[in-house]
Scaffold this motif. Structure first.
Motif, short mmCIF file in Angstrom:
data_model
loop_
_atom_site.label_atom_id
_atom_site.label_comp_id
_atom_site.label_asym_id
_atom_site.label_seq_id
_atom_site.Cartn_x
_atom_site.Cartn_y
_atom_site.Cartn_z
N LEU A 21 0.83 -1.20 0.00
CA LEU A 21 0.00 0.00 0.00
C LEU A 21 0.87 1.25 0.00
N PRO A 22 0.35 2.37 -0.55
CA PRO A 22 1.03 3.66 -0.38
C PRO A 22 1.16 3.98 1.11
N GLU A 23 2.18 4.75 1.46
CA GLU A 23 2.43 5.07 2.86
C GLU A 23 1.22 5.70 3.54
N ALA A 24 0.53 6.60 2.84
CA ALA A 24 -0.63 7.28 3.43
C ALA A 24 -1.73 6.28 3.77
N PHE A 25 -1.99 5.32 2.88
CA PHE A 25 -3.00 4.30 3.15
C PHE A 25 -2.55 3.39 4.29
N SER A 26 -1.25 3.05 4.30
CA SER A 26 -0.74 2.21 5.38
C SER A 26 -0.92 2.88 6.74
N LEU A 27 -0.79 4.21 6.78
CA LEU A 27 -0.97 4.94 8.03
C LEU A 27 -2.40 4.81 8.52
N VAL A 28 -3.39 4.91 7.61
CA VAL A 28 -4.78 4.73 8.01
C VAL A 28 -5.02 3.31 8.50
N VAL A 29 -4.50 2.33 7.76
CA VAL A 29 -4.71 0.94 8.15
C VAL A 29 -4.07 0.67 9.51
#
Length: 216
Positions: A21-29
């Protein structure tokens, strides 16, 4: 705290476990998983499957490799232990997000974006963007659609849109099919973590004019 009702998709959880995942999506997850037993257990299961398949890859893969991996997992203790989530009962922001902010809510550097709404853009890789949004109680985010995917996780308060109501820990997964206008509950300001992999598509001209400056 209200029970978490809106979870991440299987594809997002698998992508997070695989590191794709992109870093931003990984942060949400990561933020959601730190609060949600259901999604955390799913990620741990995908991690174990990945580890077993990597072991299988060291020898010749057979057509039944996945079935063998699942069979090996079935021998594992089904009661998945909770991972260390760094939970602080007095904190509003989950542990993965506090690392990006450099503290809790009082460390956020808000910037106004209009209509009482504020944002704080977080430093992530360029393939997607992440920001914190503060929506005053009873206020709305301008009506908009999506050119890609938007993940919005509620950190405090709640909001409601055309699909449902989202409270602390809930994540709304919005795609190109959804046009909506999130409205914060009357009772309290709503703070959200939002990640997007493409600019939003605002339906009125004033937000469209401001969009390049707001980087959303």
């Amino acid at each position: 705290m209200e029970k978490i009702r809106h979870h991440l998709t299987e594809e997002l959880l698998m992508g997070y476990a695989a590191g794709t995942l992109p870093e931003a999506f990984s942060l949400v997850v990561a933020s959601h998983v730190s609060m949600c037993d259901t999604c955390r257990a799913a990620v741990e299961t995908y991690d174990m499957i990945g580890g077993v398949l990597l072991d299988e890859a060291s020898s010749e893969m057979s057509p039944d490799s996945l079935e063998a991996a699942l069979a090996r997992l079935s021998d594992h203790d089904h009661n998945v232990e909770k991972t260390d989530t760094g939970t602080n009962p007095d904190a509003v922001l989950p542990a993965p997000l506090r690392d990006y902010v450099g503290g809790d809510v009082d460390a956020i550097r808000w910037r106004p974006v209009g209509g009482g709404v504020k944002q704080a853009i977080l430093p992530t890789s360029k393939d997607a963007s992440a920001r914190l949004l503060l929506i005053p109680a009873g206020s709305a985010v301008p009506d908009h659609g999506h050119r890609g995917m938007e993940l919005t996780m509620v950190l405090t308060g709640a909001f409601e849109d055309e699909t449902d109501r989202f409270a602390r820990g809930d994540v709304e997964v919005a795609t190109e099919d959804l046009d909506h206008m999130p409205v914060a509950d009357i009772g309290a300001d709503c703070i959200c973590l939002a990640a997007t992999d493409a600019p939003l598509r605002f339906n009125s001209w004033i937000p469209r004019l401001a969009q390049p400056f707001l980087r959303i």
